[in-house]
Design a protein around this motif. Structure first.
Motif, PDB file in Angstrom:
ATOM      1  N   SER A   1       2.756   5.307 -24.337  1.00 24.64           N
ATOM      2  CA  SER A   1       3.327   5.580 -23.060  1.00 24.64           C
ATOM      3  C   SER A   1       3.094   6.539 -22.216  1.00 24.64           C
ATOM      4  CB  SER A   1       5.105   6.228 -23.985  1.00 24.64           C
ATOM      5  OG  SER A   1       5.409   5.191 -24.625  1.00 24.64           O
ATOM      6  N   VAL A   2       2.355   7.308 -22.791  1.00 25.45           N
ATOM      7  CA  VAL A   2       1.430   8.351 -21.833  1.00 25.45           C
ATOM      8  C   VAL A   2       0.707   7.629 -20.780  1.00 25.45           C
ATOM      9  CG1 VAL A   2       0.056  10.117 -21.552  1.00 25.45           C
ATOM     10  CG2 VAL A   2       1.600  10.192 -23.301  1.00 25.45           C
ATOM     11  N   LEU A   3      -0.160   6.474 -21.363  1.00 27.49           N
ATOM     12  CA  LEU A   3      -1.101   5.773 -20.866  1.00 27.49           C
ATOM     13  C   LEU A   3      -0.412   4.880 -19.593  1.00 27.49           C
ATOM     14  CD1 LEU A   3      -3.825   4.468 -20.241  1.00 27.49           C
ATOM     15  CD2 LEU A   3      -3.711   2.946 -22.374  1.00 27.49           C
ATOM     16  N   LEU A   4       0.833   4.293 -20.027  1.00 24.34           N
ATOM     17  CA  LEU A   4       1.666   3.466 -19.118  1.00 24.34           C
ATOM     18  C   LEU A   4       2.133   4.247 -18.095  1.00 24.34           C
ATOM     19  CD1 LEU A   4       3.459   1.110 -18.608  1.00 24.34           C
ATOM     20  CD2 LEU A   4       5.177   2.084 -20.109  1.00 24.34           C
ATOM     21  N   ALA A   5       2.620   5.603 -18.219  1.00 26.11           N
ATOM     22  CA  ALA A   5       2.976   6.445 -17.134  1.00 26.11           C
ATOM     23  C   ALA A   5       1.838   6.629 -16.040  1.00 26.11           C
ATOM     24  CB  ALA A   5       3.441   7.682 -17.584  1.00 26.11           C
ATOM     25  N   VAL A   6       0.752   7.055 -16.833  1.00 20.76           N
ATOM     26  CA  VAL A   6      -0.409   7.406 -15.857  1.00 20.76           C
ATOM     27  C   VAL A   6      -0.707   6.290 -15.192  1.00 20.76           C
ATOM     28  CG1 VAL A   6      -2.697   8.314 -15.725  1.00 20.76           C
ATOM     29  CG2 VAL A   6      -1.098   9.288 -17.253  1.00 20.76           C
ATOM     30  N   THR A   7      -1.079   5.110 -15.882  1.00 18.79           N
ATOM     31  CA  THR A   7      -1.359   3.926 -14.978  1.00 18.79           C
ATOM     32  C   THR A   7      -0.460   3.436 -13.867  1.00 18.79           C
ATOM     33  OG1 THR A   7      -2.499   3.279 -17.103  1.00 18.79           O
ATOM     34  CG2 THR A   7      -2.274   1.515 -15.234  1.00 18.79           C
ATOM     35  N   ALA A   8       0.736   3.412 -14.215  1.00 16.95           N
ATOM     36  CA  ALA A   8       1.660   2.853 -13.333  1.00 16.95           C
ATOM     37  C   ALA A   8       1.868   3.748 -12.127  1.00 16.95           C
ATOM     38  CB  ALA A   8       3.214   2.605 -14.079  1.00 16.95           C
ATOM     39  N   ALA A   9       2.043   5.205 -12.548  1.00 12.51           N
ATOM     40  CA  ALA A   9       2.101   5.910 -11.336  1.00 12.51           C
ATOM     41  C   ALA A   9       1.080   6.014 -10.406  1.00 12.51           C
ATOM     42  CB  ALA A   9       2.366   7.540 -11.877  1.00 12.51           C
TER      43      ALA A   9
END
Length: 597
Positions: free
Chosen positions: A575-583
């Motif tokens: 979830s952390v990786l998803l947030a950083v990548t998408a943002a």
């Protein structure tokens, strides 16, 4: 003393610098790996012949190399079995190509209707949706695998939903459909992007002329629209096939022992230090993927050349353009929207839900607390999440600094014409078609372990090796965005600047670059996101916690069961990786004005 003009220095210097970087961090390391397959000290090409003569790798085709005179016997035994497709032994390469073909077809089937909706209809949130369609493609593949595990696993969100209505459970993981669906999740947005752009470029006057001559809407689509979409569809299909053929974390996580591909087997050979067999597999895989990449570039050039520059069809309102609720087109769009929501949103939502759901189904923050505990732990082998996040962001910035100039230089080489420009672009874009495992292995055997240069031992380790591998993987995506924009610039604009006294270099800075800012920033967004999500080479090059990245940390947490049997720690890190990548991708993409029309 009169210095040479910038026209004669800047561009050649850029080409030399780009070639120098590629030679040092790509061609030389990969060449060392591939030379191991030639076996100069023994029988030439012996490792490659051994692979081709092994039925495990090539199935029935091994007769061609192992026993050419026995080919009729092999074919005869197949015919004696009645000729069923299931009786053919395709081998590892055959299965890899088979799953890649299915994945490419599934990607087109899922992405093509989305292109139709985005190109033909206008609705609230269309620009944002267009921006987000590419996010699945830039998500780290290890993250996609964990998302599918969270959704389709025995305790996943899908089975939980089925249990509520008294159905299930269903077992989807570790099957071919799971791999194909995950690849479609990954590559369908790419198809949507390619086809949407081509569809918006179709000249409305040609369609109107066909309809005026009595053609039905279906025939006008078949005879006018489809031929103009075909180059984009074929280009996207080839890319989807190459990416699925070289897929690693998705197959590793979702395939199980019986569904291994060439890339996974290559990694296994590296892990077991069977470098000769790994080199042979790398040679054969690279030859296939590079050939397909050349075809892709040919199709892309045909797509650019076929743009008519005519009047595009205006978009209709989605609500008004589809008629009543019983209109088949409305029903089809609604059905597609439901399918797309399940395929694209399901794994992402499952990842987020699983990260805050305990074993009993209650809300919990235990998995995020576990990550914080890992951050505070000083145990050997512990991956600190905040350190991994910092490393990923810093490596991505370093990647941008190298990949963006390299991508622009390669685009300039490709668009300056000449008989060898397409071949030169293919060679300069080769990293996109070479396995990250091969690049990582090559860097390990050369720069990381050390190379003797004029009596001195040169080593490149840690963050520098990781950034080099990321830049090699990322710059072709800058090129893919910038090249069509450069090719579409009217030469008369540049000629006008030159006639007013501007040098070629000044014309490049003041005329050409402002016209390609949007695709250049889009390419930078790709490079940044790809660096954050790169796993294949990083897993080989990361040295301890000092150079671990978020994808490597996520892979470590997938097998962690410190607080129970769930995927909790992995989904929290995911979830952390998803947030950083998408943002990161959306911010860079939107700031650059990519979707300004």
């Amino acid at each position: 003393m009169r210095w040479p003009s910038s026209d004669r220095v800047v561009f050649p210097a850029g080409v030399v610098a780009t070639l120098g970087v590629l030679v040092v961090v790509f061609y030389y390391p990969v060449g060392r790996v591939l030379l191991a397959a030639i076996d100069l000290g023994g029988t030439p090409l012996a490792p490659i012949v051994d692979v081709l003569a092994d039925p495990f790798y090539v199935g029935l085709a091994h007769h061609v190399f192992a026993d050419p005179t026995g080919i009729p016997a092999g074919v005869g035994s197949w015919l004696a079995a009645g000729g069923p497709l299931s009786a053919i032994e395709f081998g590892l390469f055959g299965f890899t190509a088979y799953q890649a073909a299915l994945s490419a077809l599934a990607s087109v089937a899922l992405g093509f209707p989305g292109a139709y909706v985005l190109a033909r209809y206008d609705f609230w949130g269309r620009r944002t949706l267009t921006s987000l369609t590419i996010v699945p493609f830039v998500l780290p593949s290890i993250l996609v695998a964990v998302g599918f595990q969270a959704m389709f696993g025995q305790t996943g969100l899908l089975n939980d939903a089925l249990a509520v209505v008294g159905l299930g459970p269903i077992d989807v993981l570790y099957t071919l459909p799971a791999i194909v669906l995950a690849h479609a999740f990954y590559n369908a947005p790419l198809v949507t992007r390619f086809v949407t752009g081509a569809w918006e470029g179709v000249d409305a006057r040609e369609i109107e002329s066909a309809r005026a001559m009595g053609a039905t809407p279906i025939r006008a689509f078949r005879d006018v629209v489809l031929p103009q979409l075909l180059p984009a569809v074929l280009s996207a299909t080839v890319l989807a096939f190459v990416f699925s053929f070289m897929s690693f974390p998705i197959v590793l996580s979702l395939g199980g022992l019986e569904l291994q591909t060439v890339e996974v087997w290559l990694y296994a050979k590296v892990q077991s230090l069977d470098l000769e067999a790994a080199a042979a597999l790398a040679v054969l895989e690279s030859l296939l993927s590079l050939s397909l990449m050349y075809l892709y570039l040919r199709y892309e050039s045909g797509q650019i050349a076929s743009r008519s520059g005519g009047r595009s069809r205006s978009r209709r309102s989605l609500l008004d353009g589809l008629g009543t609720l019983r209109d088949p087109r409305r029903l089809a769009v609604l059905a597609y929207g439901c399918i797309a929501a399940v395929v694209f949103l399901g794994p992402v939502l499952s990842l987020l839900v699983e990260s805050v759901t305990g074993p009993e189904g209650a809300f919990t923050t235990a998995y995020y607390e576990f990550l914080l505990a890992q951050q505070a732990s000083a145990a050997v082998g512990t991956i600190a999440p905040l350190t991994a996040i910092r490393n990923s962001l810093l490596f991505a910035l370093g990647t941008l600094a190298v990949a963006v100039p390299m991508g622009v230089i390669v685009s300039l080489v490709a668009t300056r014409g000449g008989r060898g420009s397409r071949l030169a672009e293919t060679l300069l874009s080769a990293p996109i078609a070479v396995s990250g495992i091969v690049v990582g292995l090559g860097l390990l055997q050369t720069l990381v372990f050390g190379v003797d240069v004029f009596g001195h031992r040169l080593t490149v380790t840690g963050w520098l090796a990781v950034v080099a591998a990321h830049a090699v993987a990322a710059y072709p995506f800058v090129t893919r965005n910038v090249t069509p924009a450069l090719a579409g610039i009217d030469d008369r604009i540049v000629d006008a600047a030159r006639s007013l006294g501007a040098t070629r270099f000044r014309a490049l800075l003041t005329v050409t670059l402002p016209l390609i800012v949007a695709p250049l920033v889009a390419g930078a967004a790709f490079a940044f996101a790809i660096s954050i999500g790169e796993f294949d080479s990083t897993v080989l090059l990361a040295e301890g916690g000092a150079s671990h990245t978020m994808p490597v940390a996520l892979e470590r947490y997938v097998g962690n069961r410190s607080i129970g049997p769930s995927l909790g720690p992995a989904t929290a890190m995911g979830s952390v990786l998803l947030a950083v990548t998408a943002a990161s991708f959306v911010v860079i993409d939107r700031v650059g004005g990519r979707y300004d029309g």
